[in-house]
Motif scaffolding. Sequence first.
Motif, PDB file in Angstrom:
ATOM      1  N   ALA A  92       4.662   1.880  -7.923  1.00  0.00           N
ATOM      2  CA  ALA A  92       5.223   0.741  -6.975  1.00  0.00           C
ATOM      3  C   ALA A  92       6.076   0.089  -7.813  1.00  0.00           C
ATOM      4  N   ASN A  93       7.554   0.442  -7.946  1.00  0.00           N
ATOM      5  CA  ASN A  93       8.493   0.027  -8.492  1.00  0.00           C
ATOM      6  C   ASN A  93       9.502  -0.631  -7.717  1.00  0.00           C
ATOM      7  N   GLN A  94      10.709  -0.840  -7.908  1.00  0.00           N
ATOM      8  CA  GLN A  94      11.768  -1.194  -6.907  1.00  0.00           C
ATOM      9  C   GLN A  94      11.761  -0.012  -5.806  1.00  0.00           C
ATOM     10  N   GLN A  95      11.900   0.935  -6.180  1.00  0.00           N
ATOM     11  CA  GLN A  95      11.865   2.258  -5.218  1.00  0.00           C
ATOM     12  C   GLN A  95      10.575   2.954  -5.276  1.00  0.00           C
ATOM     13  N   SER A  96       9.675   2.372  -4.143  1.00  0.00           N
ATOM     14  CA  SER A  96       8.181   3.227  -4.521  1.00  0.00           C
ATOM     15  C   SER A  96       8.215   4.426  -3.973  1.00  0.00           C
ATOM     16  N   SER A  97       7.566   5.558  -4.483  1.00  0.00           N
ATOM     17  CA  SER A  97       7.537   6.556  -4.266  1.00  0.00           C
ATOM     18  C   SER A  97       6.086   7.072  -3.575  1.00  0.00           C
ATOM     19  N   TYR A  98       5.794   7.802  -2.858  1.00  0.00           N
ATOM     20  CA  TYR A  98       4.563   8.232  -2.098  1.00  0.00           C
ATOM     21  C   TYR A  98       4.257   9.655  -1.879  1.00  0.00           C
ATOM     22  N   THR A  99       3.044  10.106  -1.818  1.00  0.00           N
ATOM     23  CA  THR A  99       2.708  11.455  -1.657  1.00  0.00           C
ATOM     24  C   THR A  99       1.671  11.333  -0.405  1.00  0.00           C
ATOM     25  N   LYS A 100       1.856  12.413   0.363  1.00  0.00           N
ATOM     26  CA  LYS A 100       1.100  12.929   1.443  1.00  0.00           C
ATOM     27  C   LYS A 100       0.273  14.073   1.184  1.00  0.00           C
ATOM     28  N   TYR A 103      -3.995  14.386   1.887  1.00  0.00           N
ATOM     29  CA  TYR A 103      -4.484  13.516   2.576  1.00  0.00           C
ATOM     30  C   TYR A 103      -4.566  13.585   4.341  1.00  0.00           C
ATOM     31  N   ALA A 104      -4.118  15.164   4.616  1.00  0.00           N
ATOM     32  CA  ALA A 104      -3.941  15.195   6.112  1.00  0.00           C
ATOM     33  C   ALA A 104      -5.137  14.924   6.983  1.00  0.00           C
ATOM     34  N   ASP A 105      -6.294  15.046   6.327  1.00  0.00           N
ATOM     35  CA  ASP A 105      -7.794  14.932   7.054  1.00  0.00           C
ATOM     36  C   ASP A 105      -7.718  13.257   7.599  1.00  0.00           C
ATOM     37  N   GLU A 106      -7.227  12.643   6.577  1.00  0.00           N
ATOM     38  CA  GLU A 106      -7.389  11.011   6.969  1.00  0.00           C
ATOM     39  C   GLU A 106      -6.218  10.556   8.250  1.00  0.00           C
ATOM     40  N   SER A 107      -5.127  11.222   8.212  1.00  0.00           N
ATOM     41  CA  SER A 107      -4.165  11.030   9.300  1.00  0.00           C
ATOM     42  C   SER A 107      -4.237  11.438  10.419  1.00  0.00           C
ATOM     43  N   ILE A 108      -4.564  12.742  10.575  1.00  0.00           N
ATOM     44  CA  ILE A 108      -4.352  13.604  11.700  1.00  0.00           C
ATOM     45  C   ILE A 108      -5.587  13.229  12.758  1.00  0.00           C
ATOM     46  N   LEU A 116      -2.316  15.802  19.379  1.00  0.00           N
ATOM     47  CA  LEU A 116      -2.499  15.514  17.813  1.00  0.00           C
ATOM     48  C   LEU A 116      -1.462  14.567  17.581  1.00  0.00           C
ATOM     49  N   THR A 117      -1.778  13.641  16.526  1.00  0.00           N
ATOM     50  CA  THR A 117      -0.634  12.782  16.044  1.00  0.00           C
ATOM     51  C   THR A 117      -1.191  12.445  14.541  1.00  0.00           C
ATOM     52  N   ASP A 118      -0.048  12.362  13.761  1.00  0.00           N
ATOM     53  CA  ASP A 118      -0.292  11.882  12.325  1.00  0.00           C
ATOM     54  C   ASP A 118       0.036  10.608  11.956  1.00  0.00           C
ATOM     55  N   VAL A 119      -1.069   9.683  11.901  1.00  0.00           N
ATOM     56  CA  VAL A 119      -0.994   8.258  11.733  1.00  0.00           C
ATOM     57  C   VAL A 119      -1.232   7.922  10.177  1.00  0.00           C
ATOM     58  N   VAL A 197      -1.390  -2.346   8.953  1.00  0.00           N
ATOM     59  CA  VAL A 197       0.135  -2.123   9.063  1.00  0.00           C
ATOM     60  C   VAL A 197       0.137  -0.389   9.414  1.00  0.00           C
ATOM     61  N   LEU A 198       0.667  -0.100  10.694  1.00  0.00           N
ATOM     62  CA  LEU A 198       0.838   1.560  10.799  1.00  0.00           C
ATOM     63  C   LEU A 198       2.105   1.660  10.190  1.00  0.00           C
ATOM     64  N   GLN A 199       2.022   2.363   8.981  1.00  0.00           N
ATOM     65  CA  GLN A 199       3.366   2.728   8.012  1.00  0.00           C
ATOM     66  C   GLN A 199       3.956   3.783   8.652  1.00  0.00           C
ATOM     67  N   ASP A 200       3.498   4.733   9.229  1.00  0.00           N
ATOM     68  CA  ASP A 200       4.329   5.920   9.852  1.00  0.00           C
ATOM     69  C   ASP A 200       3.367   6.501  10.954  1.00  0.00           C
ATOM     70  N   VAL A 201       3.886   6.955  12.194  1.00  0.00           N
ATOM     71  CA  VAL A 201       3.500   7.593  13.097  1.00  0.00           C
ATOM     72  C   VAL A 201       4.311   8.782  13.673  1.00  0.00           C
ATOM     73  N   ASN A 202       3.728   9.766  13.403  1.00  0.00           N
ATOM     74  CA  ASN A 202       4.636  10.898  13.915  1.00  0.00           C
ATOM     75  C   ASN A 202       3.651  12.083  14.596  1.00  0.00           C
ATOM     76  N   PRO A 203       4.401  13.094  15.157  1.00  0.00           N
ATOM     77  CA  PRO A 203       3.699  14.111  15.760  1.00  0.00           C
ATOM     78  C   PRO A 203       3.342  15.268  14.511  1.00  0.00           C
TER      79      PRO A 203
END
Length: 329
Positions: A92-100, A103-108, A116-119, A197-203
Motif C-alpha cells: 500500500a504505497n503511492q502505487q498500490s499493488s494487488y494479487t488475485k 482468491y477466486a473462490d471468494e469472488s466467483i 457467473l460473475t467475478d465480484v 465498495v465494489l472494487q471490480d466486477v467482471n465476467p
Amino acid sequence: MLNDNQKTNYYLYWIQKYRSRIILAVFALIIVLTSVRTVGPEEEGVVVQLGEYSRTEAPGLNFIIPFGIEKMYKIPVQRQLKQEFGFRTTSANQQSSYTKSGYADESIMLTGDLNLTDVEWVVQYRISDSYKYLFRVRNAEKTLRDMSESAMRKIVGDRTVNEVLTVGRQAVATSVEKLLQELCNEYENGIRIDQVVLQDVNPPDPVKPSFNAVNEAQQERETLINQAEAEYNRVIPRASGEAQETIELANAYALNRVNRATGEATRFNSLFKEYSKAPEVTKQRIYLETMERVLPKLGNKVIVDEKGSNVLPLLNIDKSVKIEKKEGN
C-alpha cells in the motif's frame, strides 16, 4: 591476573552477596512488565481478570494486576478497518499493488439469471463496542468475513448479470451494506459497517469474449434506438406545428367569414328597418349609392330619357371622375 577458577569463584561470591537484591530487582522488573500497559489514542483496553471481563480502560498509561491475573486486549475502536474479498493488497504505497491468485473462490458467484460473475469488493468497518466484539461472538473477524460473503452472494443472486456489471453496481453495494449491518446487529458483534465498495466486477475470464460481443451488440442497438428517437423528435414536432398552423388558419378564416356574415346581416337588418320607415326614400338612396359605385367603372356613357327618344348631348361624367381623382391625389 585471575585464572578461570578464580573468576568463577569471584562471580559466585558477588552473586551470593547480592542475591537478595538481584532477586528483588528481577521481581520488580517482572511486576513492571506484567502490570504496566500503554493504550494508544485510537484504542480501548479491555481488561480480563482470570478469564472474566473486568473493565475497559481509556487511552494512556494503565496498570493491571501482574503475573497474568489480569490481561488486557487492545481494541482499535477509533480506526477504520477493512476486509478485502477476491483479492489482497500486497503493498500500500503511492502505487498500490494487488494479487488475485488463490482468491477466486471468494469472488466467483452466480447471478439471478444463472450467469457467473467475478465480484471483488471491500468492506470498511469500525469496532463500535469492544466488549461485544470480544465476548459476544467468537472470532468476530472471521465471522464478519463469512457474513460479508454470504450477504454479497445473496444480493448478487437476486439480480441479473447485466445489473451487477453495469447500472446496478451501486444498488448492489448499498443493499449489501444494509444487509450486513442488520446481520451485525443481530449477532451483536459490536461492529458498525461504514461502507461496502465494489472494487471490480467482471465476467469470468473464459466467457469474457462472448460477453464483450453481447455488450457491443447491445450498445449498437441502443445507438440505433437513440438515432430513431432523434429523428422522431425532429420530424414529429415539425409536423405537429404545421398541423397546428393549418388549424389556426382555418379557425381564423372561419372567424372572419362568420364576422363578415354577421356584419352584413346586421347591416341588412338596419337597412331594412330604415326601408320600412320610408320605402321610397330608402329606395332612391340605395339607387343613387349603387349608381355612384357603378358609373365610374363604365367606359363611354349614353344617357337617354325614359322613352329613349332623346339623347343628352353633353354629360362630362368621365371628365368629372378624372378631376375628382386628380383632386384626391
